[in-house]
Design a protein around this motif. Structure first.
Motif, PDB file in Angstrom:
ATOM      1  N   GLU A  74       0.825  -1.205   0.000  1.00  0.00           N
ATOM      2  CA  GLU A  74       0.000   0.000   0.000  1.00  0.00           C
ATOM      3  C   GLU A  74       0.861   1.258   0.000  1.00  0.00           C
ATOM      4  O   GLU A  74       0.512   2.261  -0.629  1.00  0.00           O
ATOM      5  N   HIS A 127      -6.739   2.824  -2.335  1.00  0.00           N
ATOM      6  CA  HIS A 127      -7.936   1.995  -2.150  1.00  0.00           C
ATOM      7  C   HIS A 127      -8.433   1.444  -3.496  1.00  0.00           C
ATOM      8  O   HIS A 127      -8.848   0.276  -3.584  1.00  0.00           O
ATOM      9  N   ASN A 152      -6.272  -1.377  -4.455  1.00  0.00           N
ATOM     10  CA  ASN A 152      -6.636  -2.581  -3.700  1.00  0.00           C
ATOM     11  C   ASN A 152      -7.917  -3.210  -4.239  1.00  0.00           C
ATOM     12  O   ASN A 152      -8.041  -4.439  -4.323  1.00  0.00           O
ATOM     13  N   GLN A 153      -8.879  -2.363  -4.598  1.00  0.00           N
ATOM     14  CA  GLN A 153     -10.115  -2.890  -5.170  1.00  0.00           C
ATOM     15  C   GLN A 153      -9.836  -3.636  -6.467  1.00  0.00           C
ATOM     16  O   GLN A 153     -10.387  -4.726  -6.712  1.00  0.00           O
ATOM     17  N   TYR A 159      -7.540  -6.803  -5.372  1.00  0.00           N
ATOM     18  CA  TYR A 159      -7.954  -7.681  -4.273  1.00  0.00           C
ATOM     19  C   TYR A 159      -9.460  -7.689  -4.019  1.00  0.00           C
ATOM     20  O   TYR A 159      -9.923  -8.357  -3.099  1.00  0.00           O
ATOM     21  N   ALA A 192     -11.706  -5.519  -0.027  1.00  0.00           N
ATOM     22  CA  ALA A 192     -10.496  -4.774   0.353  1.00  0.00           C
ATOM     23  C   ALA A 192     -10.765  -3.274   0.339  1.00  0.00           C
ATOM     24  O   ALA A 192     -10.306  -2.540   1.221  1.00  0.00           O
ATOM     25  N   GLN A 233     -13.008  -2.449   3.441  1.00  0.00           N
ATOM     26  CA  GLN A 233     -12.242  -2.533   4.690  1.00  0.00           C
ATOM     27  C   GLN A 233     -11.335  -1.329   4.851  1.00  0.00           C
ATOM     28  O   GLN A 233     -11.221  -0.768   5.953  1.00  0.00           O
TER      29      GLN A 233
END
Length: 533
Positions: A300, A335, A338-339, A342, A346, A349
Motif C-alpha cells: 500500500e 484503495h 486494492n479494489q 484484491y 479490500a 475494509q
C-alpha cells in the motif's frame, strides 16, 4: 507521502517566515523560475556542502530586484553566499533569515528571462539530511516537503513555481547518487571523486527536487513503456529489499492505464532516510529504511507513493492548503488499487478503517479539509488531508458513477499535467464531465468541519410499512446526502433502499413485504458519517 504516527514530534522545521512563504501571491505574479542547475560537492569527513546554483528566471513584471529563498547561516548551520553573478558581473545582494534579495542594478523588463549564478556553501540545517543509516553508514538524502528545500538550495520554495532541474553532484566514489530525471553523465574524475549528472526536463516543484547518495545496490532493472524502472537499496538489504521492491511495478502499470501517461523519464524506488514513511519525489521515490523487507506488507505504501507521480508531482496543488489534491488522491487511489487487485471487500475494509480515523481526528481537532488557518504546513499531514479527502473522492465517485468519475480524473490530469491547480480547477473539470453543479457538494465536504453525526430508529408499523427516523445530532453541522439502507427480514432475505437526508430530522415510510429483523445503515460503505453516542 505517508506520514508516521509521531509526526507532531517532528515539527522542528527551522524558524522560517511561514506567513511570508504562504503569502506567495505577490511573487507568483512577479517571477517564474524556468530552470535550476545545482552543482553540489559532498564530503565524507564533514557535513559542509559547496554549491553553485544557476537559476533562469522569467520576469512577469518589470523590476530591478527579486528574491529567492535560502536559509542564511546562523550558529554554524545554514548557507553563506559568496557571490551572485549576472551577465558576467557580481551583483549586490542582501541575505537575511530565509531571503536572498538580489539587485540587478538595472530594470529587468516584463517578459525578459535572466540567468543568475549563486555561489554558496554551508551545513544544511534541514532539507538535505546528512546522517547515518541503520547500518552506521553515511548517507545524504534530500527531504524537502513542504518548504525545506531552501535549507540547502537557492530556490523559490513554493509548489506554485515549477521548473526543470539538473543536479551535478561531486561525491566520494564509493557512493551511488540518485536524482530526478535521467542520468546525463557519470564519470570518475579521480581515485576518490565521481561526478554524477541527473537532469529532469519536466517542470517540478521544489518539494520533490532531490538527490540521494549512499552505498546503494541497484537492481530490479526493467522498463515500462520505454521508461527505465529500478530499485536502490542499502547493501545490507540487497536480497530482501530488491525482492520487496518488485511489487512496485503493478502500481505504475495500473495508474498509467487508469489515469494517463506517466510524466517522467524514469522511476527509481529508493531506500532512504526520509522522515516520512515514503516521500514521492518526482521520478525517484524515497521510502523509509524499514520498507526493504521481504514480504508484501509495504504494498500500500508503494501504491500510495506511485500514485503521487500523477497527483502531487505532475498535477500539483498550487497552494499548501490544497494539499488534499495530492494526499487525498494518493490515499484514495491506493484503495482503488486494492479494489482492482484484491476486490470490493479490500476497498470497503480500507474505507472503514479510514472512517474511524477521520472520526477520531475530528473529535480532537475539528477543522475542514481546506484549512487556511494552518501556517506550520507539516500540520496539514493529518487525517483530513489524507483519509477524509479520500472519503470525499469516494463519495464523489458514488455520486457521479464510475465512468464519469474516472473520466473526470483523466481529464483533470490531462488539463493540469506538469502544472498546478486549486480545488476550484478540479471542481470545474468534474462539473464539465458530469454536467452537474458540484459547488455545494465540494463546499459541504471540503470546507465544512466534521461529518454527519447520525442517530436513527425504526419501527414496523404494519405488514407493509417501515417507519424510519434519522436525526443529525450536531445542529451546527447540517449535511445533505443520500443514505443507503439495508432491510434484513426475519427469513434473512434483504432489500436495499436509498433516502435523501437534507434536514436536521427526517422521517421516512418505506414499503416492505415481510417481518423486519434489522436495519443496516450504509451497507455498501459509501457515506462518511459518525454514529451518535
Amino acid at each position: 507521502m505517508i506520514y508516521r504516527k509521531l509526526i507532531a514530534l517532528l515539527i522542528f522545521i527551522v524558524t522560517l517566515s511561514f506567513a511570508d512563504a504562504q503569502n506567495h501571491h505577490k511573487r507568483f505574479e512577479s517571477i517564474d523560475v524556468q530552470h535550476y542547475r545545482f552543482e553540489l560537492h559532498l564530503h565524507d569527513r564533514f557535513d559542509q556542502i559547496e554549491g553553485k546554483a544557476t537559476v533562469q528566471i522569467k520576469f512577469l513584471k518589470s523590476a530591478q530586484t527579486c528574491d529567492v529563498d535560502l536559509l542564511a547561516q546562523t550558529k554554524g548551520k545554514g548557507m553563506k553566499v559568496n557571490s551572485v553573478v549576472f551577465e558576467g558581473k557580481e551583483l549586490a545582494f542582501s541575505h537575511k533569515n530565509s531571503t536572498l534579495e538580489i539587485d540587478f542594478s538595472r530594470q529587468i523588463n516584463a517578459g525578459e528571462t535572466v540567468e543568475l549564478t549563486i555561489d554558496y556553501f554551508g551545513t544544511p540545517a534541514d532539507g538535505l539530511i546528512i546522517s547515518e543509516n541503520k547500518y552506521g553508514k553515511r548517507t545524504f538524502f534530500g527531504d524537502n516537503w513542504p518548504d525545506r528545500a531552501h535549507n540547502w538550495l537557492p530556490c523559490v520554495d513554493h509548489p506554485s513555481d515549477k521548473a526543470t532541474v539538473e543536479f551535478l553532484v561531486y561525491a566520494p566514489v564509493h557512493y551511488e547518487v540518485i536524482g530526478n530525471g535521467y542520468l546525463a553523465e557519470k564519470t570518475v574524475l579521480t581515485d576518490n571523486i565521481e561526478f554524477t549528472h541527473w537532469k529532469e526536463d519536466v517542470p517540478i516543484s521544489t518539494k520533490v527536487m532531490v538527490i540521494g547518495a549512499a552505498d546503494f545496490v541497484i537492481g530490479n532493472d526493467t522498463t515500462f513503456n520505454g521508461i527505465p524502472v529500478n530499485a536502490w537499496v542499502f547493501e545490507e538489504n540487497r536480497e530482501k529489499g530488491l525482492e520487496n521492491y518488485r511489487y512496485t511495478n503493478e502500481a505504475l502499470s495500473y495508474f498509467s492505464e487508469l489515469i494517463g501517461p506517466y510524466s517522467y523519464e524514469k522511476l527509481a524506488h529508493v531506500q532512504s532516510k526520509t522522515r516520512y514513511g515514503g516521500m514521492e519525489n518526482a521520478s525517484c521515490i524515497f521510502y523509509s529504511e524499514n520498507s526493504a523487507i521481504s514480504d508484501r506488507s509495504q504494498e500500500e505504501l508503494f501504491a500510495h507513493e506511485v500514485a503521487h507521480q500523477w497527483f502531487g508531482n505532475s498535477a500539483t496543488e498550487q497552494n499548501w492548503h490544497h494539499v488534499w489534491l495530492s494526499e487525498g488522491f494518493a490515499t484514495y487511489l491506493t484503495h482503488v488499487y486494492n479494489q482492482h487487485f484484491y476486490g470490493d471487500v479490500a476497498l470497503k475494509q480500507g474505507l472503514q478503517r479510514d472512517r474511524e480515523r477521520v472520526i477520531r481526528y475530528a473529535q480532537r481537532f475539528p477543522a475542514p479539509i481546506i484549512d487556511t488557518t494552518v501556517t506550520e504546513y507539516i500540520r496539514l499531514l493529518n487525517a483530513n488531508s489524507y483519509q477524509k479527502a479520500s472519503w470525499f473522492l469516494h463519495m464523489l465517485r458514488n455520486k457521479l458513477g464510475d465512468e464519469t468519475f474516472f473520466k473526470g480524473l483523466q481529464n483533470y490530469y490531462a488539463a493540469f499535467r506538469n502544472s498546478t491547480a486549486l480545488t476550484a480547477d478540479f471542481r470545474k473539470v468534474m462539473e464539465e464531465v458530469s454536467g452537474e453543479d458540484l459547488q455545494g457538494f465540494f463546499d459541504q465536504w471540503l470546507r465544512q468541519v466534521g461529518q454527519p453525526v447520525l442517530k436513527w430508529d425504526w419501527e414496523q408499523t404494519s405488514d407493509s410499512n417501515l417507519k424510519i427516523d434519522v436525526q443529525q445530532t450536531k445542529e451546527e453541522a447540517n449535511f445533505t446526502f443520500p443514505l443507503e439502507l439495508k432491510v434484513i427480514y426475519n427469513d434473512n432475505s434483504e432489500e436495499n433502499f436509498t433516502v435523501t437526508i437534507d434536514q436536521q430530522k427526517a422521517t421516512f415510510d418505506v414499503t416492505i413485504h415481510k417481518k423486519v429483523q434489522k436495519l443496516v445503515l450504509d451497507p455498501e460503505v459509501n457515506l462518511l458519517y459518525e454514529s451518535a453516542k
